[in-house]
Each structure stands twice: as C-alpha cells, then as structure tokens.
Design an enzyme around this catalytic site. Structure first.
Site, short mmCIF file in Angstrom:
data_model
loop_
_atom_site.label_atom_id
_atom_site.label_comp_id
_atom_site.label_asym_id
_atom_site.label_seq_id
_atom_site.Cartn_x
_atom_site.Cartn_y
_atom_site.Cartn_z
N ALA A 10 0.55 -1.26 0.00
CA ALA A 10 0.16 -0.18 -0.16
C ALA A 10 0.07 1.43 0.00
CB ALA A 10 -0.94 0.27 0.93
N ALA A 11 -0.01 2.20 -0.38
CA ALA A 11 0.78 3.50 0.07
C ALA A 11 1.10 4.02 1.10
CB ALA A 11 -0.36 4.79 -0.53
N ARG A 12 3.06 4.15 1.39
CA ARG A 12 3.43 4.29 2.31
C ARG A 12 3.65 3.40 3.17
NH1 ARG A 12 5.24 9.88 2.13
NH2 ARG A 12 3.37 11.53 1.57
N THR A 35 11.11 6.51 -12.48
CA THR A 35 9.09 6.67 -12.69
C THR A 35 9.05 7.50 -12.88
OG1 THR A 35 7.84 5.72 -11.69
CG2 THR A 35 9.26 4.19 -13.25
N ALA A 36 9.41 9.16 -12.06
CA ALA A 36 8.50 10.52 -11.69
C ALA A 36 9.17 11.07 -12.50
CB ALA A 36 7.98 10.16 -9.96
N HIS A 52 12.37 10.62 -1.67
CA HIS A 52 13.23 9.35 -2.01
C HIS A 52 14.43 9.75 -2.56
CE1 HIS A 52 9.79 6.61 -2.96
NE2 HIS A 52 8.99 7.72 -2.76
N ASP A 85 11.07 2.20 -9.41
CA ASP A 85 10.13 2.36 -8.33
C ASP A 85 9.54 4.50 -9.39
OD1 ASP A 85 8.95 3.67 -6.11
OD2 ASP A 85 10.67 3.68 -5.24
#
Length: 185
Positions: A10-12, A35-36, A52, A85
């Site tokens: 899940a997120a976080r 990828t962001a 990150h 990521d």
C-alpha cells in the site's frame, strides 16, 4: 538472467525503503530508475520526490525514465542492480495508450525482464483492495496495474508484500496462482 524481485504494498507502507535496503545488500552498482516526473507547480509531489532522493546513497546512479523502461532494462549490465520505483507511476504515465498499444508495451516489458542479466527490483503499488473507482480512468489504472503486477509476480524470483510496517515474503508464505488465460504473453 539476474534476480528479479517485486516489492508491492500500500501507499506509505515502506515498499521503497525495503527495495532500497535490498539494493544496498546486492553489493552491485545500483541504478535507480525513477518513473516520476518532477512538477514544480505541485509542491507536495516535489516533497515526495525529494524524500526519495535524500534517502539514496550518493554513489547510486539515478535515471529519470517515465516511459522507456524496457529499453533501460535491456541496456543494463550484469554487474548492476536496477531499482525501478514505481510501476504504478509508470502505468500512470502511459494511461493515454489505447488497449492494443498498452498490451504491446506491457508485453515488451515482461519479455525484457526475462532476458536481462542484471538484478532488478520493482516497486509496485498494490491496488484494488478498496472500492471500485468511480471514474473510468481510475478503473483503467487499477486494472492495468493489477494485471501487470500479477504477471510480473509470476516471473519473479521473489515477491514481497509490505504492509503495516512489516515485510512478508510471499514467495515463501504463498502459493502462486496459475497463469490466467487472458494474461498469457
């Protein structure tokens, strides 16, 4: 072929931190495949990206790859460890693809993963545990990412689930599902 590891959750939940820990333990040259894409107008998004970046050791190489993951993987050297990521962000970046284009992209990705000599760690959000999204684009994202994660998990050496601050090795604790007929390569 190198080791292929999937970290989902899940997120976080700590997915990225676990992947980073595994990359450090590899003893190989780590290539962080982000990828962001940065968006200076979105302060909260920029803070996430910065968090990150600050966790990564300075000797890691970072590549910004919002779309061309397959080509990046194919260029990897056997002595390296790639940390991608995240697959959820990659899928988001490609939501404008029609169904045939997406099938071609995801098939190329899964085929490339099976040919790469480098170790690879993939971080992916676990989707679909809540309500069905109210909008078509949300359902498209959930379905594409869910299917991709299932198919990738089927070819990974190890699959981890990170939940509640704990890491579960699903490859040891779980039983893989048979390959779905509609998801065969």
């Amino acid at each position: 072929m190198g080791k292929v590891i999937l970290i989902t959750g899940a997120a976080r939940s700590g997915k990225s931190e676990w992947a980073e820990s595994l990359a450090k333990q590899s003893g190989k040259q780590v290539i962080y495949v982000a990828t962001a894409t940065e968006n200076p107008a979105d302060i909260e998004w920029q803070k996430r990206i910065l968090a990150h970046q600050q966790r990564r050791p300075q000797n890691w190489t970072t590549l910004a790859v919002p779309i061309e993951i397959s080509a990046t993987l194919a260029d990897a050297k056997p002595h390296s460890c790639l940390l991608v990521d995240s697959l959820g962000t990659w899928v988001t970046n490609l939501l404008d693809q029609d169904e045939i284009s997406w099938q071609n992209t995801s098939t190329e990705f899964l085929e490339t993963v099976q040919l790469v000599a480098a170790d690879m760690l993939f971080v992916a959000e676990e989707v679909g545990w809540g309500v069905v999204p109210a909008y078509p684009i949300g359902r498209l994202f959930r379905d594409r990412l869910g299917s991709l994660v299932r198919q990738l998990g089927a070819i990974c050496d190890t699959v981890y689930l990170v939940a509640g601050g704990h890491v579960l090795n699903l490859s040891v604790l779980g039983t893989p599902l048979p390959k779905a007929i509609d998801e065969e390569l």
